[in-house]
Design a protein around this motif. Sequence first.
Motif, mmCIF file in Angstrom:
data_model
loop_
_atom_site.group_PDB
_atom_site.id
_atom_site.type_symbol
_atom_site.label_atom_id
_atom_site.label_comp_id
_atom_site.label_asym_id
_atom_site.label_seq_id
_atom_site.Cartn_x
_atom_site.Cartn_y
_atom_site.Cartn_z
ATOM 1 N N GLY A 117 0.774 -1.236 0.000
ATOM 2 C CA GLY A 117 0.000 0.000 0.000
ATOM 3 C C GLY A 117 0.802 1.281 0.000
ATOM 4 O O GLY A 117 1.459 1.639 -0.978
ATOM 5 N N ALA A 118 0.773 1.972 1.155
ATOM 6 C CA ALA A 118 1.418 3.270 1.276
ATOM 7 C C ALA A 118 2.922 3.186 1.085
ATOM 8 O O ALA A 118 3.555 4.156 0.665
ATOM 9 C CB ALA A 118 1.099 3.892 2.638
ATOM 10 N N GLN A 119 3.514 2.040 1.383
ATOM 11 C CA GLN A 119 4.949 1.884 1.155
ATOM 12 C C GLN A 119 5.288 2.137 -0.312
ATOM 13 O O GLN A 119 6.241 2.852 -0.631
ATOM 14 C CB GLN A 119 5.408 0.468 1.534
ATOM 15 C CG GLN A 119 5.610 0.238 3.010
ATOM 16 C CD GLN A 119 6.214 -1.138 3.266
ATOM 17 O OE1 GLN A 119 6.080 -2.051 2.448
ATOM 18 N NE2 GLN A 119 6.862 -1.285 4.405
ATOM 19 N N GLY A 120 4.506 1.530 -1.189
ATOM 20 C CA GLY A 120 4.737 1.716 -2.620
ATOM 21 C C GLY A 120 4.546 3.156 -3.042
ATOM 22 O O GLY A 120 5.312 3.681 -3.867
ATOM 23 N N ASP A 121 3.545 3.831 -2.463
ATOM 24 C CA ASP A 121 3.308 5.231 -2.805
ATOM 25 C C ASP A 121 4.489 6.101 -2.383
ATOM 26 O O ASP A 121 4.927 6.987 -3.134
ATOM 27 C CB ASP A 121 2.024 5.734 -2.138
ATOM 28 C CG ASP A 121 0.784 5.024 -2.663
ATOM 29 O OD1 ASP A 121 0.828 4.523 -3.803
ATOM 30 O OD2 ASP A 121 -0.222 4.979 -1.934
ATOM 31 N N LEU A 122 5.010 5.850 -1.187
ATOM 32 C CA LEU A 122 6.142 6.640 -0.709
ATOM 33 C C LEU A 122 7.404 6.350 -1.504
ATOM 34 O O LEU A 122 8.170 7.272 -1.832
ATOM 35 C CB LEU A 122 6.379 6.359 0.784
ATOM 36 C CG LEU A 122 5.233 6.732 1.732
ATOM 37 C CD1 LEU A 122 5.576 6.365 3.167
ATOM 38 C CD2 LEU A 122 4.901 8.216 1.632
ATOM 39 N N LEU A 123 7.618 5.088 -1.819
ATOM 40 C CA LEU A 123 8.784 4.728 -2.617
ATOM 41 C C LEU A 123 8.717 5.377 -3.995
ATOM 42 O O LEU A 123 9.728 5.869 -4.522
ATOM 43 C CB LEU A 123 8.867 3.201 -2.752
ATOM 44 C CG LEU A 123 10.090 2.640 -3.486
ATOM 45 C CD1 LEU A 123 11.374 3.041 -2.779
ATOM 46 C CD2 LEU A 123 9.989 1.120 -3.600
ATOM 47 N N ARG A 124 7.532 5.415 -4.581
ATOM 48 C CA ARG A 124 7.356 6.045 -5.893
ATOM 49 C C ARG A 124 7.659 7.552 -5.822
ATOM 50 O O ARG A 124 8.298 8.104 -6.722
ATOM 51 C CB ARG A 124 5.932 5.825 -6.402
ATOM 52 C CG ARG A 124 5.680 6.402 -7.795
ATOM 53 C CD ARG A 124 4.241 6.284 -8.205
ATOM 54 N NE ARG A 124 3.836 4.917 -8.483
ATOM 55 C CZ ARG A 124 3.080 4.177 -7.681
ATOM 56 N NH1 ARG A 124 2.634 4.687 -6.528
ATOM 57 N NH2 ARG A 124 2.746 2.954 -8.007
ATOM 58 N N LEU A 125 7.216 8.215 -4.764
ATOM 59 C CA LEU A 125 7.465 9.653 -4.621
ATOM 60 C C LEU A 125 8.957 9.949 -4.530
ATOM 61 O O LEU A 125 9.443 10.927 -5.104
ATOM 62 C CB LEU A 125 6.746 10.188 -3.384
ATOM 63 C CG LEU A 125 5.222 10.291 -3.481
ATOM 64 C CD1 LEU A 125 4.622 10.643 -2.119
ATOM 65 C CD2 LEU A 125 4.815 11.332 -4.519
ATOM 66 N N VAL A 126 9.690 9.105 -3.826
ATOM 67 C CA VAL A 126 11.137 9.300 -3.737
ATOM 68 C C VAL A 126 11.800 8.968 -5.067
ATOM 69 O O VAL A 126 12.663 9.710 -5.556
ATOM 70 C CB VAL A 126 11.732 8.441 -2.605
ATOM 71 C CG1 VAL A 126 13.268 8.565 -2.594
ATOM 72 C CG2 VAL A 126 11.170 8.859 -1.254
ATOM 73 N N ALA A 127 11.378 7.873 -5.689
ATOM 74 C CA ALA A 127 11.996 7.436 -6.942
ATOM 75 C C ALA A 127 11.805 8.444 -8.059
ATOM 76 O O ALA A 127 12.691 8.637 -8.898
ATOM 77 C CB ALA A 127 11.426 6.076 -7.365
#
Length: 381
Positions: free
Chosen positions: A11-21
């Motif tokens: 969930g939110a882990q993927g969203d946060l990782l995408r924002l950093v990436a």
Amino acid sequence: MSGKERLLVRGAQGDLLRLVATGHAESRAQLARVSGLAASSVSLRVEELIDTGLLVEEGSGTSSGGRRPRRLRVSPAAGLLAVADLGAHHARLGLLDLSGVPLVVEERACDIALGPEATLDWMAAAFDDLLATHGPAGVPLRGVGTGVPGPVDPGSGRVVSPSRMPGWNNFPVAEHLGAHYDLPVLVENDANLLAVGEARSWPGFDNLMVLKAGSGIGCGVIVDGRLHRGRGAAGDISHVRVRTDSSTTMCSCGHPDCLEAYASGAALMDALSGLGIATRRPSDVVALVEDGVPEATALVRNAGRLIGEVLTVLVNFINPDAIVVGGSLSTAEPLISAIRAAVYERCLPLATRDLEISVTRGGPDAALLGAGSLLLDAVLS
């Protein structure tokens, strides 16, 4: 060779990782502000991503007042993406990290007329070779993506009624590559990938029409900063009927007087061949124009006029911020000049008042960067 491993984030882990990436956030405070999550929730998930080796926290980021925050970035060991931009006679292939930074890019000769199985197996072997030669030890492959010069059904990853890809119609490209890698697979029209990659070089331009003029001709459409696919054929201008002074020319789709039959690189090469001037690829046509060969210059100028007339309708309808021309024909100045002349002459003044018409800014790897961006979404979904 690097291993192959699906990226497991919740969930939110993927969203946060995408924002950093994607560079939209580089600190916990920025993540909280951009994502809308509570600072405590962001901190917890960031710690989990650091513990699993997907994020690293180092140095100092940009301060907005007070102490400078620690900077977050995707770990170099988080994974690799293998991407390709498949053309009629060549393919550009690359390995990217999860932030979309190319580790290696190569161009290799290929022939899509050999059919989908042979071409895709060749592509997989080329990816394996790049991984074995350039893949950092222990860094897993997370996904595979390719652009193809034809329409793609976004739901199934199948090529649908391509003009110059014999044997590819309705072939399950995504399924074929997925069987080889058992990883997330992206299959997308090449002009769409070019549009996504090119959009990175046009900050503040949220609505773009990105034309790819090579052996074929296509257009990717960015609306409100996002790729507009429609049902898979959005931006496919190749079979719009055009008015010409010559006798009726049949297109490969079976209809007369399509834009592709007059303005694509393949059509220009056919026309030059009929005049006794041999060419092997669209870049040869550009070279003839640069050498001042009048037959080539006239054909390219006419192609630009026809393209411009088709774009006129779309500019009035969509009102883009810019028209960007890429592909191997884009360096032919008479093509760009003729497109500009047709659009500025025939469009409504309000539609062209601030319209920019320019050649690509993203460089030769723009489509690969677009593939990496869309593939990351698939990997994290």
